[in-house]
Design a protein around this motif. Sequence first.
Motif, PDB file in Angstrom:
ATOM      1  N   GLY A  16      22.279 -14.126 -24.085  1.00 44.39           N
ATOM      2  CA  GLY A  16      23.296 -15.163 -24.078  1.00 44.39           C
ATOM      3  C   GLY A  16      23.152 -16.172 -22.960  1.00 44.39           C
ATOM      4  N   GLY A  17      21.998 -16.181 -22.302  1.00 44.38           N
ATOM      5  CA  GLY A  17      21.763 -17.118 -21.215  1.00 44.38           C
ATOM      6  C   GLY A  17      22.181 -16.559 -19.869  1.00 44.38           C
ATOM      7  N   GLY A  18      21.876 -17.280 -18.816  1.00 44.84           N
ATOM      8  CA  GLY A  18      22.224 -16.822 -17.477  1.00 44.84           C
ATOM      9  C   GLY A  18      21.144 -15.927 -16.894  1.00 44.84           C
ATOM     10  N   ASP A  19      21.483 -15.237 -15.816  1.00 47.41           N
ATOM     11  CA  ASP A  19      20.529 -14.400 -15.093  1.00 47.41           C
ATOM     12  C   ASP A  19      20.700 -12.939 -15.495  1.00 47.41           C
ATOM     13  N   LYS A  20      19.736 -12.416 -16.240  1.00 48.51           N
ATOM     14  CA  LYS A  20      19.802 -11.003 -16.621  1.00 48.51           C
ATOM     15  C   LYS A  20      19.891 -10.103 -15.402  1.00 48.51           C
ATOM     16  N   CYS A  21      19.168 -10.473 -14.363  1.00 47.35           N
ATOM     17  CA  CYS A  21      19.072  -9.596 -13.203  1.00 47.35           C
ATOM     18  C   CYS A  21      20.387  -9.451 -12.460  1.00 47.35           C
ATOM     19  N   LEU A  22      21.378 -10.298 -12.751  1.00 42.35           N
ATOM     20  CA  LEU A  22      22.676 -10.176 -12.107  1.00 42.35           C
ATOM     21  C   LEU A  22      23.650  -9.322 -12.907  1.00 42.35           C
ATOM     22  N   LEU A  23      23.227  -8.873 -14.090  1.00 38.46           N
ATOM     23  CA  LEU A  23      24.062  -7.951 -14.861  1.00 38.46           C
ATOM     24  C   LEU A  23      24.150  -6.606 -14.161  1.00 38.46           C
TER      25      LEU A  23
END
Length: 204
Positions: A16-23
């Motif tokens: 869905g966009g954005g930074d995966k690594c911040l999940l």
Amino acid sequence: MTLGVVLAGGQARRMGGGDKCLLQLGGQPILTRVLERLSGQVGDIVINANGDPARFADFGYDVVSDSLEDYPGPLAGVLAGMDAAASRGAHDIVTVAADTPFFPHDLVAVLRKARGTLPVALAATPDPERGVNRHPTFGLWSVDLRDELRDALGEGLRRVVAWTDRYGAATAMFPAADGNDPFFNINTPEDLAEAEARLQASAR
């Protein structure tokens, strides 16, 4: 010194966009887990990411962006890491993907042993069908290659292995860890759920 470079420049369309690594994974950002695994293996770390670097301020590492526009892929992140390493007097960089939280604790040592006198080594795992499955975002790279990489990117090259094969890149083999792929990466919500399950199983 070897500089660690966390490649966090992807656009995460399948999440869905954005930074995966911040999940969150197990109550921590995925990036925190990646940084913890890498920090004991290298002299220093930079995060390769584009856009506003302030979103990574809490992690305590410098952020370096691609010098090329239009998100040309991981090779641009490798180049950004090489440029950062050259400015710090480092001779090598080790790259890791920011969405791969279970990579080996001995990644750098095994890559270095496999590389020998070659300029590049890439991580790989056994594959029952293809024999070897290379993981081109996990590699040990000589900073001496940075001008050649810059030229190749300027000519339109984008695939990592298409470039590393020019130098006879070494292959560093890593076995499965407890039956799990050590380079399992999180691309989808289903992958994140699988990573949570794997984390919980390892804590038992």
